[in-house]
Scaffold this motif. Structure first.
Motif, PDB file in Angstrom:
ATOM      1  N   PRO B 319      23.103  -1.765 -23.871  1.00  0.00           N
ATOM      2  CA  PRO B 319      22.810  -1.975 -22.452  1.00  0.00           C
ATOM      3  C   PRO B 319      24.077  -1.764 -21.618  1.00  0.00           C
ATOM      4  CG  PRO B 319      22.994  -4.076 -23.582  1.00  0.00           C
ATOM      5  CD  PRO B 319      23.159  -3.019 -24.623  1.00  0.00           C
ATOM      6  N   PRO B 320      23.927  -1.555 -20.305  1.00  0.00           N
ATOM      7  CA  PRO B 320      25.102  -1.577 -19.431  1.00  0.00           C
ATOM      8  C   PRO B 320      25.745  -2.959 -19.518  1.00  0.00           C
ATOM      9  CG  PRO B 320      23.105  -0.999 -18.215  1.00  0.00           C
ATOM     10  CD  PRO B 320      22.683  -1.421 -19.564  1.00  0.00           C
ATOM     11  N   VAL B 321      27.030  -3.056 -19.211  1.00  0.00           N
ATOM     12  CA  VAL B 321      27.722  -4.342 -19.369  1.00  0.00           C
ATOM     13  C   VAL B 321      28.124  -4.943 -18.026  1.00  0.00           C
ATOM     14  CG1 VAL B 321      29.707  -5.499 -20.386  1.00  0.00           C
ATOM     15  CG2 VAL B 321      28.563  -3.681 -21.638  1.00  0.00           C
ATOM     16  N   LEU B 322      28.676  -4.114 -17.149  1.00  0.00           N
ATOM     17  CA  LEU B 322      29.284  -4.667 -15.941  1.00  0.00           C
ATOM     18  C   LEU B 322      28.275  -5.444 -15.082  1.00  0.00           C
ATOM     19  CD1 LEU B 322      31.815  -4.924 -14.232  1.00  0.00           C
ATOM     20  CD2 LEU B 322      31.181  -2.802 -13.079  1.00  0.00           C
ATOM     21  N   LEU B 323      27.152  -4.791 -14.758  1.00  0.00           N
ATOM     22  CA  LEU B 323      26.181  -5.436 -13.866  1.00  0.00           C
ATOM     23  C   LEU B 323      25.575  -6.700 -14.495  1.00  0.00           C
ATOM     24  CD1 LEU B 323      24.984  -5.154 -11.070  1.00  0.00           C
ATOM     25  CD2 LEU B 323      23.214  -3.670 -12.019  1.00  0.00           C
ATOM     26  N   PRO B 324      25.099  -6.625 -15.744  1.00  0.00           N
ATOM     27  CA  PRO B 324      24.583  -7.873 -16.339  1.00  0.00           C
ATOM     28  C   PRO B 324      25.634  -8.977 -16.393  1.00  0.00           C
ATOM     29  CG  PRO B 324      23.897  -5.996 -17.645  1.00  0.00           C
ATOM     30  CD  PRO B 324      24.870  -5.474 -16.619  1.00  0.00           C
ATOM     31  N   PHE B 325      26.890  -8.613 -16.752  1.00  0.00           N
ATOM     32  CA  PHE B 325      27.944  -9.619 -16.842  1.00  0.00           C
ATOM     33  C   PHE B 325      28.151 -10.304 -15.496  1.00  0.00           C
ATOM     34  CE2 PHE B 325      32.283 -11.078 -16.457  1.00  0.00           C
ATOM     35  CZ  PHE B 325      32.570 -11.670 -17.676  1.00  0.00           C
ATOM     36  N   LEU B 326      28.330  -9.487 -14.459  1.00  0.00           N
ATOM     37  CA  LEU B 326      28.632 -10.072 -13.147  1.00  0.00           C
ATOM     38  C   LEU B 326      27.469 -10.909 -12.621  1.00  0.00           C
ATOM     39  CD1 LEU B 326      30.488  -7.136 -11.351  1.00  0.00           C
ATOM     40  CD2 LEU B 326      31.465  -9.170 -12.455  1.00  0.00           C
ATOM     41  N   THR B 327      26.255 -10.363 -12.664  1.00  0.00           N
ATOM     42  CA  THR B 327      25.119 -11.106 -12.113  1.00  0.00           C
ATOM     43  C   THR B 327      24.870 -12.389 -12.899  1.00  0.00           C
ATOM     44  OG1 THR B 327      23.692  -9.627 -13.379  1.00  0.00           O
ATOM     45  CG2 THR B 327      23.906  -9.181 -11.038  1.00  0.00           C
ATOM     46  N   TYR B 328      25.038 -12.290 -14.218  1.00  0.00           N
ATOM     47  CA  TYR B 328      24.832 -13.483 -15.052  1.00  0.00           C
ATOM     48  C   TYR B 328      25.843 -14.572 -14.677  1.00  0.00           C
ATOM     49  CZ  TYR B 328      24.825 -16.384 -19.248  1.00  0.00           C
ATOM     50  OH  TYR B 328      24.772 -17.439 -20.113  1.00  0.00           O
ATOM     51  N   HIS B 329      27.091 -14.158 -14.512  1.00  0.00           N
ATOM     52  CA  HIS B 329      28.113 -15.162 -14.189  1.00  0.00           C
ATOM     53  C   HIS B 329      27.940 -15.726 -12.785  1.00  0.00           C
ATOM     54  CE1 HIS B 329      29.849 -13.834 -17.946  1.00  0.00           C
ATOM     55  NE2 HIS B 329      30.579 -14.929 -17.925  1.00  0.00           N
ATOM     56  N   VAL B 330      27.477 -14.899 -11.861  1.00  0.00           N
ATOM     57  CA  VAL B 330      27.183 -15.404 -10.518  1.00  0.00           C
ATOM     58  C   VAL B 330      26.074 -16.455 -10.592  1.00  0.00           C
ATOM     59  CG1 VAL B 330      26.099 -14.789  -8.318  1.00  0.00           C
ATOM     60  CG2 VAL B 330      27.984 -13.401  -9.225  1.00  0.00           C
ATOM     61  N   GLN B 376      17.908 -13.932  -7.654  1.00  0.00           N
ATOM     62  CA  GLN B 376      17.985 -12.471  -7.747  1.00  0.00           C
ATOM     63  C   GLN B 376      18.933 -12.062  -8.871  1.00  0.00           C
ATOM     64  OE1 GLN B 376      16.350 -10.211  -5.803  1.00  0.00           O
ATOM     65  NE2 GLN B 376      15.416 -11.574  -4.342  1.00  0.00           N
ATOM     66  N   ALA B 377      20.089 -12.723  -8.920  1.00  0.00           N
ATOM     67  CA  ALA B 377      21.097 -12.343  -9.909  1.00  0.00           C
ATOM     68  C   ALA B 377      20.570 -12.551 -11.327  1.00  0.00           C
ATOM     69  CB  ALA B 377      22.377 -13.158  -9.692  1.00  0.00           C
ATOM     70  N   GLY B 378      19.854 -13.651 -11.530  1.00  0.00           N
ATOM     71  CA  GLY B 378      19.309 -13.925 -12.859  1.00  0.00           C
ATOM     72  C   GLY B 378      18.367 -12.826 -13.318  1.00  0.00           C
ATOM     73  N   TRP B 379      17.528 -12.363 -12.403  1.00  0.00           N
ATOM     74  CA  TRP B 379      16.588 -11.299 -12.784  1.00  0.00           C
ATOM     75  C   TRP B 379      17.301  -9.989 -13.029  1.00  0.00           C
ATOM     76  CZ3 TRP B 379      12.148 -11.600 -14.923  1.00  0.00           C
ATOM     77  CH2 TRP B 379      11.315 -12.692 -14.666  1.00  0.00           C
ATOM     78  N   VAL B 380      18.306  -9.682 -12.210  1.00  0.00           N
ATOM     79  CA  VAL B 380      19.050  -8.436 -12.447  1.00  0.00           C
ATOM     80  C   VAL B 380      19.692  -8.498 -13.824  1.00  0.00           C
ATOM     81  CG1 VAL B 380      21.030  -7.057 -11.727  1.00  0.00           C
ATOM     82  CG2 VAL B 380      19.471  -7.978 -10.012  1.00  0.00           C
ATOM     83  N   ALA B 381      20.304  -9.651 -14.147  1.00  0.00           N
ATOM     84  CA  ALA B 381      20.965  -9.780 -15.445  1.00  0.00           C
ATOM     85  C   ALA B 381      19.980  -9.559 -16.588  1.00  0.00           C
ATOM     86  CB  ALA B 381      21.621 -11.159 -15.562  1.00  0.00           C
ATOM     87  N   THR B 382      18.806 -10.178 -16.503  1.00  0.00           N
ATOM     88  CA  THR B 382      17.893 -10.093 -17.640  1.00  0.00           C
ATOM     89  C   THR B 382      17.230  -8.722 -17.726  1.00  0.00           C
ATOM     90  OG1 THR B 382      16.257 -11.333 -18.899  1.00  0.00           O
ATOM     91  CG2 THR B 382      15.764 -11.009 -16.589  1.00  0.00           C
ATOM     92  N   GLU B 383      16.932  -8.110 -16.583  1.00  0.00           N
ATOM     93  CA  GLU B 383      16.243  -6.811 -16.616  1.00  0.00           C
ATOM     94  C   GLU B 383      17.202  -5.674 -16.959  1.00  0.00           C
ATOM     95  OE1 GLU B 383      12.639  -6.232 -15.935  1.00  0.00           O
ATOM     96  OE2 GLU B 383      12.937  -8.260 -16.676  1.00  0.00           O
TER      97      GLU B 383
END
Lengths: 337, 480
Positions: B319-330, B376-383
């Motif tokens: 999977p991509p890393v940057l976007l899931p990492f950032l949104t998850y941490h937010v 929103q961030a949680g859904w971006v991270a999981t999707e």
């Protein structure tokens, strides 16, 4: 009757419910711009105020049921009709915004804009439904994998456009009768004239579309040879249509509304008769999508039928309760739009 | 990547689902508060609770209607843009969607009419019942949608068969499909997220009234209800999030590695990054602050077992890393903030200084934005963390789009949706603002109640004895 056929019938039921219920509130939207004065426009809007949102749920459930029971048909039809469906969704959102926000500010410009937007979105929704139904009647070009091979402009053939205008006339008539039932006084007198005008517009479009269908869509009446009993519905349809002016003339608008509901139900039935057992008719050499090659697995159809059997009585109960609570003439109060 | 149909369809789906998801969580969270508020009114007969319920209902109604309008888009977008996906999953995914329509949507939208327009048409008990049904419907709705979504992450209860020359998934065990390994974890998480949003929403508006010294009696009551709900939900969210992360380690290790920016498995315990900026090229986390061994501890309850990193995932399944990492941490950061702020709020309430600390009230006014961000961030991270799969391990996103839809039509639809969603959000804020300025009604001016129409109808049908009807109740008949 196998489960695929049962699901064809259930989808017909959902489509009928949607066409009758959202049909009148879309029709009221089409007439809205012809109503003059803020007070009367608010009355018009509030005649469907508590009801339109629930009516749209029939469409959502129809979409979900089509997806569940006949995924291939759902996928082919939605992607083939891509842009019309997007315009439809766009208009449904625009319509919801117009209804919700129109009366939130007193400014005449603000309200005038939303009145226009309410009218335009309602008319567009109905027109696109008509065009989609026309395409489904006539058929669309498919390849061996059931993918649409035609173009966007190919969807806008004269037949489908005629069905689009026919749909507008049906909803305008249906909506005017509903509005007559909900209004009083001068507004009601005005709506009385509209009932006649929209009825004759409907009658003219009915004749045009019937003639076009018989001339250009020969498979539309194929099923009548196999099930001659279906002619009864055609006779009932004609009787229901004839009963609308009779009931209006006798001053029995409730009876006219029932007749108009029956007319719409009969039209959906005829649409189903024209398709069955197809769901997406292929106008190319490749085969059509039918209730068999488009269906989900037998156990899933059976399970979903069970879910529908449990759910539909509840749905009927809620619908009944809501329409009963909001019966009678529309009045403006502090909760109105 | 150039502008192909896959990318455009993903962008459109992200746009439409993210705008849609501004509304349903508030409907659920605010719905829960409406049930509590009206329940308190029925119990205490204090009409201040009724005035509050009426006020929140107005905001609820606008939010709900917009949620329905944006939700219809979702129902059809699977077919318009993701036809291949729809053919593949219709048997499973379509069933959950149809169940939502039949069991949840009718319930919500039907009783919504009574909830919003029925204050002077039905009696208080019937009204409370309607509120309860709307809330129940919105929860049912989330159940079916979360089941459908969770199946895409952790497919279960299905088998693959060939139909019309291609593979598709069919249900073999309906309950296994419903209770797939991630659905209940996700459901709890989604509902708590909605409760937190609803509570912060009412607290924000109430705090503003307190600061402006308007409707103070009503605002402080409402604030306390919100604060208790927010504190309970925030603490429960910690448990839910922990459970979900553990389940993720078992079900989708690649996603967990992406969320944590964990590139190399290594030999020893795995650290937990509190913040940082993962870099795919160098496979490191820049500016990272890590708790040693903490990820191992959170997943395995020990400081020894290594957690599999992205090096264990085949290259074409990473999977991509940057976007899931950032949104998850937010999201996690927001969650911690909710716990801290609400517990501090409870402490100040206990000390009797809650409503006199103006700076704290201002913090609550602004904090409403963070639950939106967190949801929103949680859904971006999981999707995004599920990519490159649309159905984990079974179907790739790139293979799932509609084959018959050309690029320019998707561009056109993105333009249309962007335009109307922008208008929608702006209008929503404008109207919300006006409703808030208007404020709740004075409880003393609320009119008399309508009769209980269903009891009256039952009386007319001699189901209950007529002497239970008072003179007032019978006035209902005059309308007919």
């Amino acid at each position: 009757m196998d489960f695929a056929t049962l699901w064809f019938v259930i989808l017909g039921f959902l489509l009928t419910g949607y066409a009758i219920l959202d049909g009148f509130d879309l029709g009221v939207g089409i007439l809205h711009l012809f109503v003059k004065g803020d007070q009367d426009r608010r009355l018009t809007l509030n005649s469907i105020g508590p009801l339109w949102d629930g009516n749209e749920v029939w469409l959502v459930t129809f979409g979900g049921a089509l997806f569940a029971a006949f995924p291939e048909a759902y996928a082919t039809a939605m992607s083939a009709l891509y842009f019309p469906v997007i315009v439809l969704l766009f208009s449904l959102i625009g319509r919801a915004i117009s209804i919700e926000f129109r009366s939130k500010r007193p400014s005449a410009a603000w309200r005038g804009w939303w009145d226009f937007s309410f009218f335009l979105s309602s008319a567009t929704v109905v027109f696109v439904f008509g065009v989609a139904a026309g395409n489904m009647m006539y058929g669309i070009p498919l390849d061996a994998g059931f993918e649409h091979t035609g173009s966007l402009l190919g969807l806008l053939d004269p037949y489908s456009i005629a069905v689009g205008f026919f749909a507008i006339s049906v909803c305008a008539m249906h909506g005017s009768i509903f509005l007559y039932l909900k209004t009083e006084g001068a507004l009601q007198a005005q709506v009385h004239r509209w009932m006649w005008r929209t009825f004759f517009a409907f009658l003219a479009m009915y004749a045009v579309v019937t003639a076009l269908t018989l001339a250009t869509v020969p498979h539309a009446v194929r099923n009548f040879a196999e099930w001659p009993a279906a002619w009864i519905v055609v006779v009932l349809n004609v009787l229901a249509i004839a009963n609308i002016p009779r009931a209006i003339h006798q001053g029995r608008p409730g009876y006219a509304f029932v007749s108009s509901c029956c007319t719409i139900a009969a039209l959906v039935f005829l649409f189903g008769m024209a398709l069955f057992p197809n769901l997406v008719v292929s106008s190319s050499a490749h085969p059509s999508l039918t209730i068999h090659n488009a269906a989900s697995s037998e156990p899933t159809l059976k399970l979903m039928a069970l879910i529908a059997a449990v759910g539909i009585p509840f749905v009927a109960t809620y619908t009944g309760i809501v329409y009963w609570v909001f019966r009678g003439k529309v009045k403006l109060g502090k909760f109105s739009y | 990547m150039d502008l192909d149909v896959v990318l455009l369809s993903r962008l459109q789906f992200a746009l439409t689902i993210m705008v849609h998801y501004l509304f349903p969580p508030l409907s659920i969270g605010l719905g829960a508060q409406l049930v509590i508020t009206e329940g308190l009114y029925l119990r205490t007969k204090d009409r201040r609770w009724e005035a509050l319920a009426r006020f929140w209902t107005k905001l609820f109604a606008v939010n709900f209607a917009v949620g329905v309008a944006t939700g219809i888009v979702m129902e059809f977008e699977f077919g318009t843009n993701w036809a291949t996906y729809s053919r593949f999953v219709g048997d499973v995914f379509g069933s959950a969607l149809a169940s939502e329509g039949i069991f949840a949507f009718f319930l919500e939208s039907g009783f919504l009419a009574v909830l919003v327009f029925g204050w002077d048409r039905v009696g208080p008990k019937m009204h409370f019942f309607s509120t309860l049904m709307v809330f129940t419907g919105s929860v049912f709705s989330s159940v079916w949608i979360v089941i459908a979504n969770s199946w895409m992450h952790t497919p279960a209860g299905y088998h693959l068969v060939e139909e019309n020359g291609r593979m598709r998934a069919e249900i073999t065990d309906f309950w296994a499909m419903c209770f797939n390994p991630s659905s209940m974890h996700r459901l709890g998480h989604v509902l708590l997220g909605a409760f937190i949003l609803g509570a912060f929403f009412t607290m924000s508006i109430s705090a503003w009234y307190v600061l402006k010294k308007r409707h103070e009696d009503l605002a402080t009551r409402s604030f306390k209800v919100g604060l208790v709900m927010a504190a309970l939900s925030s603490v429960a969210m910690l448990v839910s999030g922990h459970g979900q992360a553990r389940a993720l380690a078992a079900n989708q290790p690649a996603k967990l590695a992406a969320l944590e920016g964990h590139f190399h498995t290594g030999e020893g315990p795995t650290d937990l990054y509190i913040m940082g900026w993962p870099d795919r090229a160098t496979e490191t986390v820049h500016f990272g602050i890590a708790l040693p061994g903490m990820l191992s501890f959170l997943v395995h309850d020990d400081f020894e077992t290594p957690i599999p990193g992205l090096d264990q995932v085949p290259d074409d399944e990473e999977p991509p890393v940057l976007l899931p990492f950032l949104t998850y941490h937010v999201m996690v950061g927001c969650g911690m903030y909710f716990i801290g702020l609400t517990l501090f709020g409870l402490f100040m309430w206990w000390r009797g200084k809650l409503f006199t600390s103006r700076w704290l009230m201002w913090i609550f006014v602004g904090s409403v934005l963070l639950p939106y961000v967190a949801n929103q961030a949680g859904w971006v991270a999981t999707e995004v963390g599920r990519q490159p799969w649309i159905v984990y391990g079974l179907l790739r996103t790139a293979d799932a789009v509609s084959r018959s839809v050309p690029t320019d039509q998707v561009l056109g639809s993105i333009a249309l949706f962007s335009f109307i969603y922008l208008a929608l959000v702006v209008l929503w804020v404008v109207v919300l603002n006006e409703k808030i300025k208007h404020g709740p009604e004075d409880p003393a001016t609320l009119g008399p109640h309508a009769a209980e129409p269903f009891r009256d109808a039952a009386a007319r049908l001699s189901l209950v004895s007529p002497h239970r009807l008072t003179g007032d109740d019978a006035s209902d008949e005059e309308e007919e």
